[in-house]
Design a protein around this motif. Structure first.
Motif, PDB file in Angstrom:
ATOM      1  N   ASP A 139      -3.511  -1.558  11.225  1.00  0.00           N
ATOM      2  CA  ASP A 139      -2.229  -1.207  10.601  1.00  0.00           C
ATOM      3  C   ASP A 139      -2.449  -0.473   9.280  1.00  0.00           C
ATOM      4  O   ASP A 139      -1.789   0.529   9.003  1.00  0.00           O
ATOM      5  CB  ASP A 139      -1.362  -2.447  10.367  1.00  0.00           C
ATOM      6  N   GLU A 140      -3.379  -0.983   8.455  1.00  0.00           N
ATOM      7  CA  GLU A 140      -3.681  -0.323   7.192  1.00  0.00           C
ATOM      8  C   GLU A 140      -4.273   1.058   7.432  1.00  0.00           C
ATOM      9  O   GLU A 140      -3.962   2.016   6.719  1.00  0.00           O
ATOM     10  CB  GLU A 140      -4.651  -1.164   6.346  1.00  0.00           C
ATOM     11  N   LEU A 141      -5.113   1.191   8.444  1.00  0.00           N
ATOM     12  CA  LEU A 141      -5.703   2.476   8.790  1.00  0.00           C
ATOM     13  C   LEU A 141      -4.605   3.476   9.167  1.00  0.00           C
ATOM     14  O   LEU A 141      -4.591   4.597   8.683  1.00  0.00           O
ATOM     15  CB  LEU A 141      -6.688   2.287   9.950  1.00  0.00           C
ATOM     16  N   ARG A 142      -3.668   3.039  10.008  1.00  0.00           N
ATOM     17  CA  ARG A 142      -2.556   3.915  10.408  1.00  0.00           C
ATOM     18  C   ARG A 142      -1.743   4.359   9.197  1.00  0.00           C
ATOM     19  O   ARG A 142      -1.379   5.531   9.062  1.00  0.00           O
ATOM     20  CB  ARG A 142      -1.631   3.192  11.401  1.00  0.00           C
ATOM     21  N   LEU A 143      -1.447   3.412   8.314  1.00  0.00           N
ATOM     22  CA  LEU A 143      -0.674   3.750   7.108  1.00  0.00           C
ATOM     23  C   LEU A 143      -1.431   4.734   6.218  1.00  0.00           C
ATOM     24  O   LEU A 143      -0.851   5.695   5.706  1.00  0.00           O
ATOM     25  CB  LEU A 143      -0.333   2.482   6.320  1.00  0.00           C
ATOM     26  N   ALA A 144      -2.724   4.494   6.026  1.00  0.00           N
ATOM     27  CA  ALA A 144      -3.528   5.375   5.172  1.00  0.00           C
ATOM     28  C   ALA A 144      -3.607   6.785   5.755  1.00  0.00           C
ATOM     29  O   ALA A 144      -3.458   7.777   5.024  1.00  0.00           O
ATOM     30  CB  ALA A 144      -4.935   4.796   4.986  1.00  0.00           C
ATOM     31  N   VAL A 145      -3.796   6.885   7.058  1.00  0.00           N
ATOM     32  CA  VAL A 145      -3.849   8.199   7.703  1.00  0.00           C
ATOM     33  C   VAL A 145      -2.490   8.882   7.586  1.00  0.00           C
ATOM     34  O   VAL A 145      -2.405  10.078   7.312  1.00  0.00           O
ATOM     35  CB  VAL A 145      -4.297   8.076   9.177  1.00  0.00           C
ATOM     36  N   GLY A 146      -1.421   8.121   7.773  1.00  0.00           N
ATOM     37  CA  GLY A 146      -0.082   8.685   7.634  1.00  0.00           C
ATOM     38  C   GLY A 146       0.164   9.219   6.233  1.00  0.00           C
ATOM     39  O   GLY A 146       0.709  10.320   6.065  1.00  0.00           O
ATOM     40  N   GLU A 147      -0.253   8.478   5.211  1.00  0.00           N
ATOM     41  CA  GLU A 147      -0.100   8.939   3.827  1.00  0.00           C
ATOM     42  C   GLU A 147      -0.922  10.193   3.565  1.00  0.00           C
ATOM     43  O   GLU A 147      -0.442  11.147   2.946  1.00  0.00           O
ATOM     44  CB  GLU A 147      -0.513   7.839   2.841  1.00  0.00           C
ATOM     45  N   ALA A 148      -2.177  10.200   4.031  1.00  0.00           N
ATOM     46  CA  ALA A 148      -3.046  11.355   3.803  1.00  0.00           C
ATOM     47  C   ALA A 148      -2.507  12.596   4.521  1.00  0.00           C
ATOM     48  O   ALA A 148      -2.500  13.693   3.945  1.00  0.00           O
ATOM     49  CB  ALA A 148      -4.471  11.039   4.263  1.00  0.00           C
ATOM     50  N   CYS A 149      -2.049  12.417   5.750  1.00  0.00           N
ATOM     51  CA  CYS A 149      -1.506  13.559   6.499  1.00  0.00           C
ATOM     52  C   CYS A 149      -0.184  14.026   5.899  1.00  0.00           C
ATOM     53  O   CYS A 149       0.058  15.238   5.795  1.00  0.00           O
ATOM     54  CB  CYS A 149      -1.336  13.201   7.971  1.00  0.00           C
ATOM     55  N   SER A 150       0.668  13.105   5.487  1.00  0.00           N
ATOM     56  CA  SER A 150       1.936  13.481   4.855  1.00  0.00           C
ATOM     57  C   SER A 150       1.682  14.240   3.564  1.00  0.00           C
ATOM     58  O   SER A 150       2.376  15.212   3.252  1.00  0.00           O
ATOM     59  CB  SER A 150       2.785  12.241   4.565  1.00  0.00           C
ATOM     60  N   ARG A 151       0.689  13.815   2.813  1.00  0.00           N
ATOM     61  CA  ARG A 151       0.308  14.504   1.577  1.00  0.00           C
ATOM     62  C   ARG A 151      -0.135  15.930   1.891  1.00  0.00           C
ATOM     63  O   ARG A 151       0.284  16.883   1.233  1.00  0.00           O
ATOM     64  CB  ARG A 151      -0.806  13.728   0.885  1.00  0.00           C
ATOM     65  N   ALA A 152      -0.990  16.085   2.902  1.00  0.00           N
ATOM     66  CA  ALA A 152      -1.475  17.415   3.276  1.00  0.00           C
ATOM     67  C   ALA A 152      -0.319  18.304   3.743  1.00  0.00           C
ATOM     68  O   ALA A 152      -0.235  19.475   3.360  1.00  0.00           O
ATOM     69  CB  ALA A 152      -2.539  17.300   4.369  1.00  0.00           C
ATOM     70  N   VAL A 153       0.583  17.749   4.540  1.00  0.00           N
ATOM     71  CA  VAL A 153       1.749  18.510   5.007  1.00  0.00           C
ATOM     72  C   VAL A 153       2.597  18.942   3.812  1.00  0.00           C
ATOM     73  O   VAL A 153       3.025  20.097   3.716  1.00  0.00           O
ATOM     74  CB  VAL A 153       2.588  17.681   6.009  1.00  0.00           C
TER      75      VAL A 153
END
Length: 146
Positions: A37-51
């Motif tokens: 769950d933490e991995l999914r959230l971290a990836v989501g934050e990193a990808c949202s930041r890049a977008v």
């Protein structure tokens, strides 16, 4: 060392897909279920930041996600093409499309990085004039086997 590379257009609707792919590859690599769950959230934050950075800079290049299964760890690298220093727009006429101010973009960026740092013990953020990368890693089940 197995690697999966994912590239997607800088659009918010693709972030969910990146999270799902990252979780599936991490599970296959042996990352403990309790941290997925933490991995999914971290990836989501990193990808949202890049977008968000691509959008703020008007970039059309894809966001890059590298998922790498190592011998004792699983790592994810999210890359963007936004320059590391955001110049402030000097003159924005009322007819120009409204863009986020550099301050609000920077605040959002810092908040996203803070969230990622809170979710991931091993994280590195690098940025230069050609773009940035967030590298995150987690131990795999084979890391704890003597």
């Amino acid at each position: 060392m197995a690697t999966v590379e994912l590239r997607f257009s800088a659009s918010p609707e693709h972030v969910r897909t990146a999270r799902l792919v990252a979780a599936a590859v991490a599970r296959r690599a042996g990352v403990d279920e309790s941290v997925l769950d933490e991995l999914r959230l971290a990836v989501g934050e990193a990808c949202s930041r890049a977008v968000g950075l691509h959008s703020a800079h008007g970039l059309t290049s894809p966001v890059r996600v590298m998922l790498t299964e190592g011998e004792k760890s699983f790592s994810i690298e999210v890359g963007d093409d936004a320059p590391g220093v955001v110049p402030a727009p000097r003159d924005q006429s009322p007819a120009a499309p409204e863009q986020p101010s550099p301050e609000s973009t920077e605040d959002t960026d810092q908040l996203g990085l803070a969230v990622i740092s809170g979710l991931v013990d091993d994280v590195e953020v690098v940025s230069d004039s050609h773009g940035g990368k967030i590298r995150m890693s987690w131990p795999t089940a084979t890391a704890s086997i003597p």
